[in-house]
Design an enzyme around this catalytic site. Structure first.
Site: not given
Length: 677
Positions: A264, A324, A359, A395-396, A424, A537-538
């Site tokens: 991204k 992930q 991504d 995360d998640n 989270e 984040k990017f």
């Protein structure tokens, strides 16, 4: 109905008459452990009763998991067949407890014996009592207790069988000996005792699981030069800054190699330029996967050095674990069976419509190779524990299977009970609670979106007094890299201060995403959204930490107050106070031993001064109805003298929207000299 249609009740021993019900605390009837901190007292309650009028006794049994011997202590009656006892957990790890109850022949005899009147009735009962005491002496074995009970039994039997016979009063005096009776109770007849078949568990963690202040920043933005990628060495230079603000957990987003395929660009654009660094959550590239480090950040040795440097300042480094993969993660080619497939056979990227994460590839927890997948993911935790990491923000977790979390957390804690896991999961309440039950030490909350007085009062009453209080530890965040709430976008500095003060005092665990927070970053990507403009984040950012309007000193005061006041170091003891103004919220927290109370008042209106009258429950604070007392505001260093239950407050948000006040009882000496405790 024939007799064949009647199913017999399955009993090991039909002579067991006692009933044990409603053991508390218990999570889902004991299916999951409750949570406590080392040094906590675990209070246990149970309903224990039997038929008829015989006396019931019960005991609390407890032990460290794995021990063969149980410790026991008598439970005390609380009325209406409710019993209570407690024990202290003095080591981290897993503990166990249960309840045993029985109809006690000796206590039943003792209860009835004192009420008998006729001499023959007393003599017969005394003979029965002597036999019961002799049985207790035999159960005592050898030693002083056995000798004392044996002598007591002989004395009572002799007085019963004497030629002339002792009178009723004399027999009662012998049989009702309270001192010797208490010794007999140490050796009860447990022939028909019932031990609750459910063994209840306690997960005991270190203090930081209950009380922590988290600071999140991106290591790649630690450089002071936009042309140079941040490194672990730069992060180490940030440690005094984090320490100055009083944070004790420094949390990094993923530090692994970032995928290049489908990377991204800035502001989440689909096309990345050659200078775009991508999202850290797109994990894995040619350099490695979840056990590798982004080369620009440094080496594994330099990471270990950072962990050690942080520890020397009493700061834990928390790692982000995001299960992930980027499309070019090594596991994608090595284990394609671990990922979900689309109809055309390609791997399914992550999405939460309308959001798409092209991504990122999520794992398939229904894969036939789930055991191999679980083992590999557990290996990620084990690898980083080996590098000195003891806190993980996951995360998640709600997009992964619950049994996996229960298994992997238990596996890690079996060897490293000091490891803390933060969930989270911004998702549905039952899902969040299930993850907490599965073993997560702390959990993200809905605080980010609770703004009004009613919302805050209702939500934190639920968190601190609801059924989840034994297993769900809230960790409240006013912002995250994913979430720039509307209140922060439009409320200015007063809202940043108010939301931080609320987070730091309503919850014993809280965190901020900085330096965006202390530097008042309120620029949203689009109106009505919660994404940051130029999100870290990017892309990499450079932060001017020396700005005059920074909230650095404000956080120093907040965290210093938290460390100085035991009342702010746990979630229990919170009570909301009545204020006759909906724009002002007031609440108090009291420490477990009652020695420390903090009163907090916050103006929820960022634009106008708000005033009102606060009502206190004087008795709840250990104060007389007309007593004077002092409040010391740790933010402004002001001192206020309040009197009685109703007192006036006024807060100008442009100066400071919050007061955090230590309560000190106001006393008067005989010589009329005022002083404060």
């Amino acid at each position: 109905m024939s007799s064949a249609d009647i199913m017999p009740i399955a009993l090991d021993d039909g002579r067991i008459r006692v009933v044990i019900e409603n053991v508390q605390p218990a999570v889902d009837g004991g299916r999951f452990p409750i949570k406590r901190i080392i040094g906590d007292v675990v209070e246990v309650f149970a309903d224990c009763f039997a038929d008829g009028h015989d006396v019931v006794a019960c005991a609390l049994l407890w032990r460290r998991a794995g021990d063969t011997e149980w410790h026991g202590t008598p439970m005390q009656p609380r009325g209406n067949d409710r019993w209570h006892a407690d024990f202290t957990v003095n080591a981290i790890g897993r503990w166990e407890y249960t309840v045993r109850a029985w109809v006690d022949p000796f206590l039943s005899w003792q209860h009835d014996f004192s009420r008998r009147i006729e001499v023959d009735d007393v003599r017969i009962a005394a003979s029965s009592g002597a036999a019961l005491i002799a049985d207790a002496a035999r159960r005592a074995g050898t030693g002083s207790d056995a000798a004392l009970l044996d002598a007591w039994a002989r004395e009572l039997a002799f007085a019963t069988n004497a030629a002339e016979g002792a009178d009723a009063d004399a027999l009662k005096r012998i049989g009702a000996d309270a001192a010797r009776g208490s010794i007999a109770q140490r050796y009860p007849d447990l022939t028909h005792a019932l031990t609750c078949p459910q063994i209840y568990q306690v997960t005991v963690e270190r203090e930081r699981a209950r009380f922590s202040a988290w600071y999140e920043f991106f290591p790649r933005s630690a450089s002071d030069d936009i042309r140079r990628h941040g490194s672990f060495a730069d992060c180490e230079a940030w440690l005094p800054y984090v320490k100055r603000m009083g944070f004790d957990v420094l949390y990094f987003p993923p530090i692994h190699p970032i995928g290049r395929s489908r990377r991204k660009g800035r502001n989440n654009t689909l096309e990345a330029g050659p200078e775009d660094v991508g999202s850290p959550w797109a994990i894995g590239a040619a350099e490695g996967g979840h056990d590798a480090i982004l080369p620009e950040l440094g080496t594994l040795a330099e990471f270990r050095s950072l962990v050690q440097a942080a520890a020397s300042l009493e700061i834990d480094i928390a790692m982000d674990i995001a299960f992930q993969c980027a499309p070019d993660h090594p596991w994608v080619t090595e284990h394609p069976e671990w990922f979900r497939k689309r109809a055309d056979g390609s791997i399914q990227y992550a999405e939460n419509p309308p959001k798409k994460y092209q991504d990122i590839y999520p794992f398939d927890f229904e894969t036939a190779q789930w055991r191999e997948l679980w083992a590999a993911l557990a290996g990620v935790f084990e690898f980083w524990v080996g590098q000195g990491v003891r806190i993980f923000r996951v995360d998640n977790p709600h997009t992964k299977a619950y049994p996996f979390w229960e298994w992997v957390i238990a596996r890690i804690r079996a060897q490293h009970p000091e490891v803390i896991f933060l969930s989270e999961a911004f998702t549905r309440p039952r899902v969040m609670h299930r993850l907490a039950k599965a073993g997560f030490s702390q959990s993200y909350t809905y605080y980010t979106w609770r703004n009004s007085k009613q919302e805050l009062t209702t939500y934190f009453t639920e968190l601190t007094q609801g059924p989840g209080r034994d297993y769900f530890r809230p960790n409240v965040w006013p912002n995250t890299p994913d979430i720039l709430p509307a209140a922060l976008q439009y409320g200015g500095r007063p809202v940043f201060m108010a939301r931080a003060a609320l987070a730091a005092t309503l919850s014993a665990n809280y965190g901020i995403y900085g330096p965006a927070y202390e530097l008042l970053d309120a620029a949203a990507l689009r109106a009505g959204g919660e994404e940051y403009l130029d999100s870290e984040k990017f892309e990499r950012r450079v932060w001017d930490r020396d700005r005059a309007d920074s909230l650095v000193e404000f956080f120093s005061v907040l965290n210093r107050a938290r460390r100085a006041n035991a009342a702010l170091q746990r979630d229990s003891g919170l009570r909301f106070l009545s204020v006759d103004n909906e724009q002002i919220i007031a609440y108090a927290k009291t420490s477990a031993d009652g020695s420390n109370t903090v009163v907090c008042v916050v103006n929820l209106d960022p634009h106008h001064t708000q005033s009102g009258w606060v009502d206190l429950d004087m008795q709840a604070f250990g104060l007389g109805p007309d007593q004077s007392f002092q409040l010391h505001d740790v933010i402004s260093d002001a001192h206020y003298l309040w009197h009685g239950a109703r007192n006036y407050v006024s807060l100008d948000p442009q100066r400071c929207p919050a007061q955090i006040m230590e309560l000190r009882a106001h006393l008067r000496r005989e010589n009329d000299f005022d002083y404060f405790l």
